[in-house]
Design a protein around this motif. Sequence first.
Motif, PDB file in Angstrom:
ATOM      1  N   GLN A  57      -4.043   0.433  -9.647  1.00  0.00           N
ATOM      2  CA  GLN A  57      -4.092  -1.025  -9.608  1.00  0.00           C
ATOM      3  C   GLN A  57      -3.438  -1.568  -8.346  1.00  0.00           C
ATOM      4  O   GLN A  57      -2.812  -2.634  -8.336  1.00  0.00           O
ATOM      5  CB  GLN A  57      -3.411  -1.632 -10.845  1.00  0.00           C
ATOM      6  N   ARG A  58      -3.574  -0.803  -7.241  1.00  0.00           N
ATOM      7  CA  ARG A  58      -3.065  -1.210  -5.929  1.00  0.00           C
ATOM      8  C   ARG A  58      -4.172  -1.023  -4.890  1.00  0.00           C
ATOM      9  O   ARG A  58      -5.038  -0.170  -5.057  1.00  0.00           O
ATOM     10  CB  ARG A  58      -1.888  -0.331  -5.492  1.00  0.00           C
ATOM     11  N   PRO A  59      -4.094  -1.759  -3.779  1.00  0.00           N
ATOM     12  CA  PRO A  59      -5.005  -1.461  -2.673  1.00  0.00           C
ATOM     13  C   PRO A  59      -4.720  -0.077  -2.101  1.00  0.00           C
ATOM     14  O   PRO A  59      -3.583   0.391  -2.102  1.00  0.00           O
ATOM     15  CB  PRO A  59      -4.700  -2.555  -1.647  1.00  0.00           C
ATOM     16  N   VAL A  60      -5.757   0.578  -1.599  1.00  0.00           N
ATOM     17  CA  VAL A  60      -5.644   1.904  -0.982  1.00  0.00           C
ATOM     18  C   VAL A  60      -6.370   1.853   0.357  1.00  0.00           C
ATOM     19  O   VAL A  60      -7.424   1.218   0.473  1.00  0.00           O
ATOM     20  CB  VAL A  60      -6.253   2.995  -1.892  1.00  0.00           C
ATOM     21  N   ALA A  61      -5.793   2.518   1.369  1.00  0.00           N
ATOM     22  CA  ALA A  61      -6.389   2.515   2.710  1.00  0.00           C
ATOM     23  C   ALA A  61      -7.109   3.831   2.979  1.00  0.00           C
ATOM     24  O   ALA A  61      -6.788   4.874   2.397  1.00  0.00           O
ATOM     25  CB  ALA A  61      -5.318   2.274   3.767  1.00  0.00           C
ATOM     26  N   VAL A  62      -8.079   3.752   3.895  1.00  0.00           N
ATOM     27  CA  VAL A  62      -8.860   4.915   4.320  1.00  0.00           C
ATOM     28  C   VAL A  62      -8.846   4.952   5.840  1.00  0.00           C
ATOM     29  O   VAL A  62      -9.051   3.919   6.493  1.00  0.00           O
ATOM     30  CB  VAL A  62     -10.316   4.810   3.818  1.00  0.00           C
ATOM     31  N   ILE A  63      -8.607   6.126   6.412  1.00  0.00           N
ATOM     32  CA  ILE A  63      -8.642   6.313   7.860  1.00  0.00           C
ATOM     33  C   ILE A  63      -9.724   7.330   8.192  1.00  0.00           C
ATOM     34  O   ILE A  63      -9.715   8.452   7.672  1.00  0.00           O
ATOM     35  CB  ILE A  63      -7.292   6.811   8.400  1.00  0.00           C
ATOM     36  N   ILE A 104       0.842  -1.198   0.000  1.00  0.00           N
ATOM     37  CA  ILE A 104       0.000   0.000   0.000  1.00  0.00           C
ATOM     38  C   ILE A 104       0.873   1.243   0.000  1.00  0.00           C
ATOM     39  O   ILE A 104       1.827   1.360   0.782  1.00  0.00           O
ATOM     40  CB  ILE A 104      -0.947  -0.011   1.214  1.00  0.00           C
ATOM     41  N   ARG A 105       0.548   2.180  -0.874  1.00  0.00           N
ATOM     42  CA  ARG A 105       1.309   3.426  -0.988  1.00  0.00           C
ATOM     43  C   ARG A 105       0.456   4.661  -0.743  1.00  0.00           C
ATOM     44  O   ARG A 105       1.003   5.748  -0.526  1.00  0.00           O
ATOM     45  CB  ARG A 105       1.955   3.518  -2.385  1.00  0.00           C
ATOM     46  N   ASP A 106      -0.860   4.520  -0.790  1.00  0.00           N
ATOM     47  CA  ASP A 106      -1.751   5.668  -0.645  1.00  0.00           C
ATOM     48  C   ASP A 106      -2.746   5.422   0.482  1.00  0.00           C
ATOM     49  O   ASP A 106      -3.372   4.358   0.545  1.00  0.00           O
ATOM     50  CB  ASP A 106      -2.519   5.926  -1.943  1.00  0.00           C
TER      51      ASP A 106
END
Length: 573
Positions: A75-81, A28-30
């Motif tokens: 085309q990568r997973p992205v996280a949300v906080i 994860i980068r974003d």
Amino acid sequence: MTEQWQSLDSLNALWSALLIEELARLGIRDICIAPGSRSTPLTLAAAANPAIRTHLHFDERGLGFLALGLAQGSQRPVAVIVTSGSAVANLLPAVVEARQSGIPLWLLTADRPAELLGCGANQAITQANIFANYPVYQQLFPAPDHDITPSWLLASVDQAAFQQQQTPGPVHLNCPFREPLYPVAGQQIPSNALRGLTHWLRSTQPWTQYHAVQPICQTHPLWAEVRQSKGIIIAGRLSRQQDAGAILKLAQQTGWPLLADIQSQLRFHPQAITYADLALHHPAFREELAQAETLLLFGGRLTSKRLQQFSDDHNWQNCWQIDAGSERLDSGLAVQQRFVTSPELWCQAHQCEPHRIPWHQLPQWDSKLAGLITQQLPEWGEITLCHQLNSQLQGQLFIGNSMPIRLLDMLGTSGAQPSHIYTNRGASGIDGLIATAAGIARANTSQPTTLLLGDSSALYDLNSLALLRELTAPFVLIIINNDGGNIFHMLPVPEQNQIRERFYQLPHGLDFRASAEQFQLAYAAPTDANDFRQAYQQALAHPGASLLECKVATGEAADWLKNFALQVRSLPA
């Protein structure tokens, strides 16, 4: 590196730093963040991790869709906080779309600890199972505790990542924190807080590395027989260019007609039948298409109802569907063979002798319809805009739902095409479209981005214009303003007593000039095709976001399409 971790002031900080670091090691980068107090440990950990790019937005609903666009574009997973309470509930629309479209999101939702739930504490709601069954994996973490080894947390994250790899979609990790939430001067974590992590601290790999069995696509025993039949290839939603290229090669080898949905990355390719949706109005086209004995359906979720209905109603000798996701996408279609693999791998395993003579003459309908469209094309309006848009496009395109995607699917010309087409057609909602496109633009800053959507969709996501203000590469937001939900002019909604206008279309009488000014976007309102061409080219040269508002007559597109269908039916066979 141990010193860096031991300098943390609390277990809240340690658990959050471990969680974010493990996500970074998983690729994860974003991470998209909305302000909030209870989520402070996670926010500070994300801000401190050098491998993470953070993206901020004041609205959690738009934030979820921003992450959705980033994940699609990269085309990568992205996280949300997000913080606790209704902030979490606002993520649901994006979570639904992520699950329906198989887009990998990580939802890191802060929460109150157990002793503050169900007792009237502020900003505390029941967050367990708040997204129902839409996450592909969900876990309620305990509040950070000295008695729980840090390796348990890392292993839990890795297990979630593995499940997401098996079934792409959203993962929900609910993270309760006790106060203090902010750094406390002079405090440090206990000396044994990092117990068991010696090897992990010296490594750059995740705590547990999962190794799934790699799928191998074998040639189906019936393929040698099936490939000799009369077949058609329908390409539905495809996100990978490699899959689109493999399908195109297979169509060339088999000589079978290629009917490409707007989401397939193949809709504008000369190999595809350009006006299949419109040609289905003519009995002779349907009769010729009905000679097909075999259907190869790649993906699903077709935009064209006429094509979907034809596929559902036809009695196929062989009906095969190929998609990497394991969920059903057959709708009313009687699928006999379902291949859970990428179209690229399937096509590599099911090749045939090249350049077979086509069994059909379907491309001749494209020339017939192209001439008829030229004769009937209005001087200006959404019909003309959607017919000519792809010949002017540069870079990537995101298409909104309702009328825009249907018109582009029906009427778009072949030849020139965007570098990639994106949609939110999992749930096909009109919410979060501006935010999603903003995420796609952030993921691919080396090329322009164009967003085409209707006025109701724009009003629904208006505060996401704030996300466009931060873009530096050209971004062109094209709003077709036909004063409300004109899709309902295509449906048998009752017209007496203005039922359609009052309860469905909802005319608003608004324009977007002031909105562009408020959010500091360049603005133009072209009034004909030539004005639009010039305004679009100027927007592509502008380093940032531009809003092009195209005001068109209410109901005009629906009337044109109904009349054009009659014209198609009257064409000679």
